[in-house]
Motif scaffolding. Sequence first.
Motif, PDB file in Angstrom:
ATOM      1  N   GLY A   1       0.810  -1.223   0.000  1.00  0.00           N
ATOM      2  CA  GLY A   1       0.000   0.000   0.000  1.00  0.00           C
ATOM      3  C   GLY A   1       0.836   1.263   0.000  1.00  0.00           C
ATOM      4  N   LEU A   2       2.029   1.178  -0.577  1.00  0.00           N
ATOM      5  CA  LEU A   2       2.878   2.372  -0.642  1.00  0.00           C
ATOM      6  C   LEU A   2       2.906   2.959  -2.051  1.00  0.00           C
ATOM      7  N   GLY A   3       1.906   2.629  -2.857  1.00  0.00           N
ATOM      8  CA  GLY A   3       1.812   3.281  -4.170  1.00  0.00           C
ATOM      9  C   GLY A   3       2.750   2.710  -5.205  1.00  0.00           C
ATOM     10  N   SER A   4       2.706   1.370  -5.363  1.00  0.00           N
ATOM     11  CA  SER A   4       3.648   0.744  -6.304  1.00  0.00           C
ATOM     12  C   SER A   4       3.354   1.134  -7.751  1.00  0.00           C
ATOM     13  N   SER A   5       2.054   1.329  -8.090  1.00  0.00           N
ATOM     14  CA  SER A   5       1.758   1.662  -9.496  1.00  0.00           C
ATOM     15  C   SER A   5       2.331   3.036  -9.845  1.00  0.00           C
ATOM     16  N   GLY A   6       2.242   3.970  -8.887  1.00  0.00           N
ATOM     17  CA  GLY A   6       2.799   5.308  -9.133  1.00  0.00           C
ATOM     18  C   GLY A   6       4.314   5.267  -9.225  1.00  0.00           C
ATOM     19  N   ALA A   7       4.941   4.564  -8.288  1.00  0.00           N
ATOM     20  CA  ALA A   7       6.413   4.540  -8.270  1.00  0.00           C
ATOM     21  C   ALA A   7       6.965   3.861  -9.520  1.00  0.00           C
TER      22      ALA A   7
ATOM     23  N   PRO B   1      -3.501  -6.827   1.926  1.00  0.00           N
ATOM     24  CA  PRO B   1      -3.552  -5.880   0.813  1.00  0.00           C
ATOM     25  C   PRO B   1      -4.995  -5.458   0.555  1.00  0.00           C
ATOM     26  N   ALA B   2      -5.183  -4.251   0.025  1.00  0.00           N
ATOM     27  CA  ALA B   2      -6.538  -3.770  -0.262  1.00  0.00           C
ATOM     28  C   ALA B   2      -6.591  -3.244  -1.688  1.00  0.00           C
ATOM     29  N   SER B   3      -7.753  -3.381  -2.307  1.00  0.00           N
ATOM     30  CA  SER B   3      -7.902  -2.874  -3.669  1.00  0.00           C
ATOM     31  C   SER B   3      -8.478  -1.461  -3.641  1.00  0.00           C
ATOM     32  N   THR B   4      -7.624  -0.493  -3.972  1.00  0.00           N
ATOM     33  CA  THR B   4      -8.059   0.899  -4.001  1.00  0.00           C
ATOM     34  C   THR B   4      -9.108   1.101  -5.096  1.00  0.00           C
ATOM     35  N   SER B   5      -8.854   0.504  -6.288  1.00  0.00           N
ATOM     36  CA  SER B   5      -9.765   0.758  -7.410  1.00  0.00           C
ATOM     37  C   SER B   5     -11.166   0.206  -7.109  1.00  0.00           C
ATOM     38  N   THR B   6     -11.252  -0.903  -6.374  1.00  0.00           N
ATOM     39  CA  THR B   6     -12.570  -1.443  -6.029  1.00  0.00           C
ATOM     40  C   THR B   6     -13.335  -0.431  -5.176  1.00  0.00           C
ATOM     41  N   ARG B   7     -12.649   0.122  -4.157  1.00  0.00           N
ATOM     42  CA  ARG B   7     -13.311   1.061  -3.252  1.00  0.00           C
ATOM     43  C   ARG B   7     -13.693   2.362  -3.982  1.00  0.00           C
TER      44      ARG B   7
ATOM     45  N   GLY C   1      -9.240  -0.246   4.095  1.00  0.00           N
ATOM     46  CA  GLY C   1      -9.630  -1.622   3.802  1.00  0.00           C
ATOM     47  C   GLY C   1      -8.495  -2.604   4.010  1.00  0.00           C
ATOM     48  N   GLY C   2      -7.361  -2.098   4.455  1.00  0.00           N
ATOM     49  CA  GLY C   2      -6.140  -2.896   4.621  1.00  0.00           C
ATOM     50  C   GLY C   2      -4.965  -1.983   4.324  1.00  0.00           C
ATOM     51  N   ASP C   3      -3.893  -2.532   3.747  1.00  0.00           N
ATOM     52  CA  ASP C   3      -2.682  -1.743   3.451  1.00  0.00           C
ATOM     53  C   ASP C   3      -2.132  -1.091   4.729  1.00  0.00           C
TER      54      ASP C   3
END
Length: 387
Positions: free
Chosen positions: A124-130, A232-238, A327-329
Amino acid sequence: MTPAVTHRAPGKLLVAGEYAVLEPGQPSIVLAVDRFITVEASTPGDAQVVLATDLLPHEVRMFRGRTGLGPLDRKDTRHLRGTLAHLVSAVEVVDQLRSQLGLAPVPLRLTVRSDLHEQGTKIGLGSSGAVTVAAVTAMTDFCGMPMPPELRLRLALLASIRVDTGPSGADLAASTWGGWILYRAPDRARLLRRLRRDGVAETLLATWPGLTVRALPPPNALSLHTGWSGSPASTSTRVGHLSRTTWWHSAARSRFLTRSTNCVSTAVHALERDDPQALLAAVRGCRRLLSDLDHEAELGIFTAALTDLCTAAEACGGAGKPSGAGGGDCGIALLPSNTDPRTLHRRWAAAGITALSLRVTEAPRSPDDVSAAAGPTAAHRLIPRTA
Ligand SMILES: Nc1ncnc2c1ncn2[C@@H]1O[C@H](COP(=O)(O)OP(=O)(O)O)[C@@H](O)[C@H]1O
Ligand SMILES: C[C@@](O)(CCOP(=O)(O)OP(=O)(O)O)CC(=O)O
């Protein structure tokens, strides 16, 4: 052979403004931490593009087609929309930019290593952005077209919205500049329409209403602690769920946005005055705001672990909140510097929360180094060194 180029981009934590920042122009505070995704750009063997990431057991070899990248082995097709989606989009955006500048595509191998995962699980540290920022930076340097940070952020945002217009891009800003950042997002759906109509080069240099990035001074009298909830949590789902709720179309949403703006402004003023008590009060306010949102929109932000994380932080004289969509992370806690953090960490451990040893990365040298206001004046910088 062109020498290989390596770039690492830090992960992020959200201090204030999550969910509200999805709305163009709404403020948030995000910071970068010293766990990184590293991308090496180098010359490939026999394929035009090779993508190798520690998230997949094997590298994926690709060709450049008329509409973008395609896999040489059809069995790899599913990875292009999944694990490799952000890397593929980053390569395609840089390819389109080069093509619009009249430059040939460069044979490319990207090799990715992530410290933002624990045994393959995102924390939950923003892997897609990094990964997007690291890939864009390594690639543009490797191709002989190094860019200032504001253009790298914009290229990364374009790569990101081609995958999904949902995310705000706050993670991209933190990964680009480091330190504590005030971030407001542009209208990503509008940007994507413009990108499709005008192409990368023109969109990159247009004005992007809503986008702001500003460096903030870090607090001197507070220590930052990060707790991993273990799931882990799904940000896009939320985020997707939120936009389909009746809450989204109700007056409650505008009340939430106003309260969030107030929380972020209070936190920004506290940072600027280096007032620890005011910052703690603002972070407690952010927790309450997220809790109210959770009740109103039933998002499942506060898991038992994240609630325990916040309660323990407040019991220790500090403030705590989930970082991001919840939701987690992870969650964060701020404690007065003279408070021994071991009590907090013991309470967290008893609640099954892992304290992560993270430090905020070095900030930009001066706030003036940070500006996302680059418009047409930055055009000359697009001309590559080797052109
Ligand atoms: N090490 C990596 N290599 C390649 N792509 C990555 C890597 N880490 C993350 N990504 C990209 O980011 C996506 C995960 O994004 P997301 O679920 O939002 O996680 P996070 O919350 O960490 O940003 C992956 O599906 C992949 O496209
Ligand atoms: C809800 C948000 O405002 C904050 C989400 O932050 P997260 O840290 O949950 O996001 P990931 O980096 O995908 O894990 C969505 C956004 O700003 O994109």
